[in-house]
Structure formats: C-alpha cells, structure tokens
Design an enzyme around this catalytic site. Structure first.
Site, PDB file in Angstrom:
ATOM      1  N   ASP A  57      10.617 -23.257 -27.642  1.00 41.00           N
ATOM      2  CA  ASP A  57      11.415 -22.119 -27.179  1.00 41.00           C
ATOM      3  C   ASP A  57      10.631 -20.813 -27.349  1.00 41.00           C
ATOM      4  O   ASP A  57      10.205 -20.470 -28.448  1.00 41.00           O
ATOM      5  CB  ASP A  57      12.723 -22.040 -27.953  1.00 41.00           C
ATOM      6  CG  ASP A  57      13.642 -23.212 -27.673  1.00 41.00           C
ATOM      7  OD1 ASP A  57      14.650 -23.019 -26.990  1.00 41.00           O
ATOM      8  OD2 ASP A  57      13.330 -24.329 -28.125  1.00 41.00           O
ATOM      9  N   ASP A  61       5.876 -18.255 -31.143  1.00 46.19           N
ATOM     10  CA  ASP A  61       6.338 -16.908 -30.787  1.00 46.19           C
ATOM     11  C   ASP A  61       7.241 -16.247 -31.816  1.00 46.19           C
ATOM     12  O   ASP A  61       7.547 -15.058 -31.694  1.00 46.19           O
ATOM     13  CB  ASP A  61       7.103 -16.969 -29.461  1.00 46.19           C
ATOM     14  CG  ASP A  61       8.497 -17.574 -29.635  1.00 46.19           C
ATOM     15  OD1 ASP A  61       8.599 -18.725 -30.122  1.00 46.19           O
ATOM     16  OD2 ASP A  61       9.481 -16.894 -29.318  1.00 46.19           O
ATOM     17  N   ASP A 121       4.791 -24.657 -30.188  1.00 43.45           N
ATOM     18  CA  ASP A 121       6.216 -24.409 -30.292  1.00 43.45           C
ATOM     19  C   ASP A 121       6.813 -24.585 -28.896  1.00 43.45           C
ATOM     20  O   ASP A 121       6.080 -24.631 -27.899  1.00 43.45           O
ATOM     21  CB  ASP A 121       6.427 -22.982 -30.826  1.00 43.45           C
ATOM     22  CG  ASP A 121       7.875 -22.541 -30.763  1.00 43.45           C
ATOM     23  OD1 ASP A 121       8.738 -23.307 -31.221  1.00 43.45           O
ATOM     24  OD2 ASP A 121       8.125 -21.436 -30.246  1.00 43.45           O
TER      25      ASP A 121
END
Length: 266
Positions: A30, A206, A28
């Site tokens: 961001d 996240d 991922d």
C-alpha cells in the site's frame, strides 16, 4: 521519473543497479506498489506491475518478497496469479521461498476481549474502520481524520490493558500487533535464507511502518528507498507509486540489455 536523495546522501540514486552484483528485493504494497485508497479493499496492483514483479523475481532466482501490514491471504490475492515469498501483518506471519509458514499468534483469551473492546470504541466514531487480522488489528481513520486522537487513545488503552502488544502508527491508521514483530525483523529473516542469502537487500516502502525495514537494510549495506514525502531512515526517494512502476520497468530493461544471451542474473 526523478529520484531525490536526502541532503546527507550523495550516492547515485538506486536505478540502475550495478551490473554483476546480486540483489534481493523487498517491496511494501500500500502506497508503494498500489495507490492508497479510502477503503483497504479498494486497493489493487495493476496486472502489468504484477508481471514486472514476476520478471524481476525470475531474474533474481526468486529473491523478491512482498513485506506488508496486510495478511498473507490478501497479499496473495493482490499479487495473483503470481506467488511470491511474503511477510504479512508487519512480519507476524511470513511465507518463505520454500512455502513454509512462520506465524506469531495471540491467545484467544486476548483476541476476543481485545476485539470487543476495539469494536465498541470504534463504533462510536463514525467513518472509522476496524480491520481484524487474526493476530493484529488495524484502526483506520482515513475517512474520519477528525477522530485521529481518539483512535490513538483507544489503541493506547488497549495496549496498556493487554501486555505483549505494541502500537504501529501509519498513514491514517494505527495498528495493534504482537511485540517484536516488524518489517525489519522479517527482512532479516529472509536474508538468512536462500535465495536471499548473500545478496544486497533493496527495500522500497512509503510509511512509518517501513522505517524498521529501512534501518535493517541500511545495517546490511543495502539500498533503502522511501516513496513520497517526509523524513525517515531511507537513503533514497521515489516521488510516488508511478515512479516505482517506472523504476521496475527500468530495472527490467537493464536486465534485458545486460543479460541477453548470457544467462546471467541481476
């Protein structure tokens, strides 16, 4: 760097990986490779991290991809000057290792009235931001958290009005995207193709948007790593973005130590 496994997990934390095994890496962006910012346009991946990603990609014969809610064009800009396989907009668009593009599109009969509806609703909530991605929309409220419930209600009403769409909640954002698109599906698609095919998948994310990716990787007996706090389906945890950077450095150090003069791959 510390790694913390959930209470029901007792395996060795992800780094270092087992020598002699073939891995495929999915990251991922961001909150994983880039620290979260108040404005999406303010996000960046440090050059040294981009270079580490390139080195890891080269060590795995190109089996590394970025899997993000951002469009592919933004991912290319964030990872420049390097070029990786990408899944953007939560898998609604994907560029494979052969640079072939795969896209899920929405009809203009949906996009235009949907965007008008969202713009009108968001304009009444100062500090919120509407991000149009072509086949999806992100409703940001990081700078206006008091509007969380109103933003969610607006998104829910949009999905009710326009069939074929679904919601994807995230950190201070809720996204509207085509049904059937998620990071898990994107990872599964990559894993059916070379150079990912036959490798052990590793996915680092996240957010709530990454949970489908964790589930997909777990089903393939891979390694799922959550960055930051909170419950979820990942089997391992890294504390923050800085820990991700350290892990990448450790992986490359392991590769250099194991592969000097051998020509072997991780």
């Amino acid at each position: 760097m510390t790694t913390v496994a959930p209470e029901n997990i007792t395996d060795t934390p992800p780094p270092p990986l087992q020598e002699g095994r073939l891995y495929a890496f999915f990251f991922d962006v961001d909150g994983t490779l880039a620290a979260l910012q108040a404005e999406p346009d303010a996000v960046s991946i440090p050059l040294i991290v981009r270079d580490r990603l390139l080195a890891l990609s080269q060590a795995t014969d190109g089996a590394l991809a970025l899997v993000s809610g951002r469009p592919i064009a933004q991912l290319d800009a964030l990872s420049a000057p390097h070029r990786f396989p990408l899944a953007g907009v939560h898998g609604a668009e994907r560029r494979d290792a052969e640079s072939q593009l795969h896209r899920v599109t929405l009809s203009e009969k949906v996009v235009t009235p949907l965007q008008n509806m969202l713009q009108q609703g968001m304009s009444a909530m100062q500090g919120t931001l509407l991000e149009a991605k072509g086949m999806a929309f992100a409703l940001h409220y990081r700078q206006a958290p008091a509007f969380e419930h109103q933003v969610l209600a607006l998104a829910e009403s949009a999905v009710e009005k326009f069939p074929g769409l679904q919601l994807q909640p995230g950190k201070c954002v809720v996204e509207i995207k085509p049904q059937g698109t998620d990071k898990g599906a994107a990872i599964r698609a990559f894993m059916q193709e070379l150079p990912f095919k036959g490798r052990i998948p590793v996915f680092v994310g996240d957010d709530l948007t990454d949970e489908k990716g964790f589930l997909a990787v777990n089903a393939m007996q891979g390694i799922s790593v959550k960055v930051g706090e909170g419950a979820g389906h990942a089997h391992y945890r890294l504390n923050d973005v800085a820990d991700v950077y350290d892990w990448l450095e450790q992986l490359l150090s392991q590769i250099k130590h194991n592969n000097v003069g051998k020509g072997s791959r991780l």
